[in-house]
Enzyme design. Structure first.
Site, PDB file in Angstrom:
ATOM      1  N   TYR A 146       1.367  -1.398  -0.289  1.00  0.00           N
ATOM      2  CA  TYR A 146      -0.191  -0.158  -0.457  1.00  0.00           C
ATOM      3  C   TYR A 146       0.750   1.724   0.003  1.00  0.00           C
ATOM      4  CZ  TYR A 146      -3.144   3.614   1.489  1.00  0.00           C
ATOM      5  OH  TYR A 146      -4.093   3.896   1.919  1.00  0.00           O
ATOM      6  N   ASP A 241       9.272   2.740   0.133  1.00  0.00           N
ATOM      7  CA  ASP A 241       8.290   3.469   0.381  1.00  0.00           C
ATOM      8  C   ASP A 241       8.087   2.907   2.338  1.00  0.00           C
ATOM      9  OD1 ASP A 241       5.968   4.431   1.867  1.00  0.00           O
ATOM     10  OD2 ASP A 241       4.516   3.535   0.737  1.00  0.00           O
ATOM     11  N   LYS A 269       3.908   8.800   8.610  1.00  0.00           N
ATOM     12  CA  LYS A 269       3.771   8.630  10.413  1.00  0.00           C
ATOM     13  C   LYS A 269       4.716   8.798  10.945  1.00  0.00           C
ATOM     14  CE  LYS A 269       0.046   5.252   8.426  1.00  0.00           C
ATOM     15  NZ  LYS A 269       0.317   4.384   6.650  1.00  0.00           N
TER      16      LYS A 269
HETATM   17  C1  LIG Z   1       0.023   4.557   5.731  1.00  0.00           C
HETATM   18  C2  LIG Z   1       1.333   4.551   4.334  1.00  0.00           C
HETATM   19  C3  LIG Z   1       0.504   5.448   3.284  1.00  0.00           C
HETATM   20  C4  LIG Z   1       0.170   6.871   3.392  1.00  0.00           C
HETATM   21  O1  LIG Z   1       0.065   7.605   4.619  1.00  0.00           O
HETATM   22  P1  LIG Z   1      -1.179   8.578   4.940  1.00  0.00           P
HETATM   23  O2  LIG Z   1       0.088   9.795   5.436  1.00  0.00           O
HETATM   24  O3  LIG Z   1      -2.348   7.805   5.240  1.00  0.00           O
HETATM   25  O4  LIG Z   1      -1.688   9.409   3.410  1.00  0.00           O
HETATM   26  C5  LIG Z   1       1.499   4.820   2.232  1.00  0.00           C
HETATM   27  N1  LIG Z   1       2.630   4.359   2.317  1.00  0.00           N
HETATM   28  C6  LIG Z   1       2.709   3.457   3.716  1.00  0.00           C
HETATM   29  C7  LIG Z   1       3.510   2.436   3.358  1.00  0.00           C
HETATM   30  C8  LIG Z   1       1.861   3.736   4.007  1.00  0.00           C
HETATM   31  O5  LIG Z   1       1.823   2.725   5.328  1.00  0.00           O
END
Ligand SMILES: *Cc1c(COP(=O)(O)O)cnc(C)c1O
Length: 429
Positions: A146, A241, A269
Site C-alpha cells: 500500500y 516507501d 507517520k
Molecule cells: C500509511 C501509508 C501510506 C500513506 O500515508 P498517509 O499519511 O495515510 O497518506 C503510504 N505508504 C505506506 C507504506 C503507508 O503505510
C-alpha cells in the site's frame, strides 16, 4: 466480559449520517471485523479511553506514527510551544531545517528532502519525480503493498483496499492503472519479466521494504538486493516507501537495517509524531528536479507546518535516545514468543511474522510471504480474535491485514496482561 459501547454506538449512528461510513478513513469503521467502531475520548501513553469510559491497551498506535505512545509529554510540550508562535506561516521556518537535518543525517539514501502533509502525497510525488527524472511512464508495484491512495498506486493495494476487497477502485481511469505493472512480493523473476516486456519504459520500482499493509511480510534474503541490482541495470529508480518502516525498523529505516540503498525514499507517520506529515527525499541530482530548483512541480499549503515539524522533531530526538530500539525489540520479542507459545499449546493454525516493533498474527498454516499467501488467512477467525481482545481491554488493529505496533509507552506489565487476554481470546475461538 461484556463491553458497554452505548455512547460509541450512538456517535457512530450520528456519524454515519454525516460522513461516508461514519469515518474519515475506511479501516476505522471496524467493517472488517463486523463491529461498530470505538469512539475515542482521549489517549495517554499506551492506553486509549473511549466515550463510554472503557480503557484499552492500544496496539494500533494510530497505524504506526506513535512510537513514543499517545500524548508523549515532550511532544505535547513542543506542539504547545509551537502553537503559541503561530500555527502556519506560508513562509519557511527554522524547524523545517532542523527536521530535514535529522532525516538526512539518519536515512542513508536521503541527501535532500521535501516535506508534505501525508504519506500519500510523498509516494505520489516520488513517482512523479521518478518519471520526470527518467523520462519514462511505467512503474512497478507489488501486489499487497500500500502506498496511499493516489490513482496509479491504488492497484492491488494492501491495507483498507485489501480489507474491503476493492483492490482497484472505481474512479481510477484504466489508462492510469495501465501504467502500473504488478509484481509479486519476494519474487525477483516476476520483476525481471516485466523489465523484459517493457524495456526502457519503466521509471521506477516502488515497494515497502518490509511490507506492513498486507500484514507484516518480510523481504526474503536477497530480495531487496536483487531489486537494487535490477533497477540499476535497467536505468530505473528504486523507491522505498518507508512511511511505516522509516524510524521504526531502525533510526535509518529498513534501508539501514538491510543495507540496501534506494534512489528515493518516502517517509511519513513517525516523522510527524502524530501530526500530519509525509516526506520524500533522495539523491541530490534527483531531488534537484523538484520545483523550484527544477521543473517537476510539487507543493503544499501546509507542507513543513510548524506544529508538525515540532512534533516530528520532538519524536525523533526522543526516539534517538540510547537503548530505545533494543527496548522495543525486547518487548516485541516477549509478546511474539508468548503468542507463539499459546498458539502451539492450543493447536491453533496460525503464523506470526514479526520484525523489530511490529508483527501480525495470520490465521493460516501457509507461510505468509506474498499477497497470495496472506489472503489465505481466515479473516473470520481474526475478527473473533479481535473482538475477544477488545472485550478484554486490548486494542489490536481491526483487520487481519494490518500490523500490530508496539511503542515505548508499552511496559512488560502491559505485555503480560495482553498475553493473558490473548490466551483467553484464542481459547474461546
Ligand atoms: C500509511 C501509508 C501510506 C500513506 O500515508 P498517509 O499519511 O495515510 O497518506 C503510504 N505508504 C505506506 C507504506 C503507508 O503505510
Amino acid at each position: 466480559m461484556k463491553l458497554n459501547l452505548t455512547k460509541s454506538k450512538a456517535l457512530y449512528k450520528a456519524a454515519e449520517k454525516l460522513m461516508p461510513g461514519g469515518v474519515n478513513s475506511p479501516v476505522r469503521s471496524f467493517n472488517a471485523v463486523a463491529g461498530s467502531p470505538v469512539f475515542v475520548a482521549k489517549a495517554k501513553g499506551a492506553c486509549i479511553y473511549d466515550e463510554d469510559g472503557n480503557k484499552y491497551i492500544d496496539y494500533m498506535s494510530s497505524w504506526g506514527p506513535l512510537i513514543l505512545g499517545h500524548a508523549d509529554a515532550d511532544v505535547v510540550r513542543a506542539v504547545k510551544k509551537a502553537a503559541e508562535l503561530g500555527t502556519s506561516y506560508g513562509a519557511p521556518c527554522r524547524n523545517e531545517i532542523e527536521l530535514a537535518k535529522h532525516v538526512i543525517k539518519s536515512v542513508p539514501s536521503v541527501e535532500m528532502v521535501r516535506m508534505t502533509s501525508s504519506g500519500t502525497e510523498a509516494t505520489m510525488s516520488a513517482v512523479r519525480l521518478a518519471r520526470a527524472f527518467t523520462g519514462r511512464d511505467y512503474i512497478i508495484k507489488f501486489e499487497g503493498c500500500y502506498h496511499g491512495h493516489a490513482d496509479y498506486l491504488l492497484v492491488k493495494a494492501g491495507s483498507g483496499a485489501t480489507t474491503f476487497g476493492t483492490p482497484s477502485s472505481p474512479g481510477v481511469p484504466k489508462a492510469f492503472a495501465d501504467r502500473t505493472l504488478l509484481a509479486t512480493y519476494n519474487d525477483l523473476a516476476s520483476v525481471e519479466e516485466l523489465f523484459g516486456n517493457y524495456p526502457d519504459r519503466i521509471a521506477a520500482i516502488i515497494l515497502e521494504p518490509v511490507a506492513a499493509n498486507m500484514g507484516v511480510v518480510l523481504p526474503e534474503e536477497g530480495f531487496l538486493e536483487g531489486l537494487r541490482r535490477i533497477a540499476s541495470e535497467n536505468g530505473a529508480l528504486l523507491i522505498f516507501d518507508e512511511v511505516i518502516t522509516g524510524f521504526r525498523m531502525s533510526h535509518g529505516g529498513a534501508q539501514k537495517a538491510f543495507d540496501v540503498i534506494p534512489d528515493i525514499t518516502c517517509l511519513g507517520k513517525i516523522i510527524g509524531g502524530g501530526l500530519p506529515v509525509g516526506a520524500f527525499g533522495g539523491r541530490r541530482d534527483i531531488m534537484n528536479m523538484v520545483a523550484p530548483s527544477g521543473p517537476m512541480y510539487q507543493a503544499g499549503t501546509l507542507s513543513g507546518n510548524p506544529l508538525a515539524m515540532a512534533a516530528g522533531l520532538a519524536t525523533l530526538h526522543k526516539l534517538a535516545g540510547r537503548g530505545n530500539y533494543q527496548r522495543l525489540r525486547k518487548l516485541t520479542q516477549m509478546m511474539v514468543t508468548g503468542i507463539a507459545g499459546i498458539i502451539e499449546e492450543l493447536g491453533i493454525r496460525a503464523r506470526i511474522n514479526s520484525v523489530e516493533s511490529m508483527f501480525t498474527v495470520f490465521f493460516t498454516d501457509e507461510e505468509p510471504k506474498d499477497y497470495r499467501s496472506v489472503l489465505k488467512s481466515d479473516t473470520k477467525m481474526y475478527s473473533k480474535f479481535f473482538e475477544n481482545l477488545l472485550r478484554a481491554g486490548i486494542m489490536f488493529p481491526p483487520s487481519q491485514f494490518e500490523a500490530v505496533f508496539l511503542s515505548l509507552a508499552h511496559t512488560e506489565k502491559d505485555v503480560d496482561r495482553t498475553l493473558d487476554a490473548v490466551r483467553k481470546s484464542l481459547s474461546a475461538l
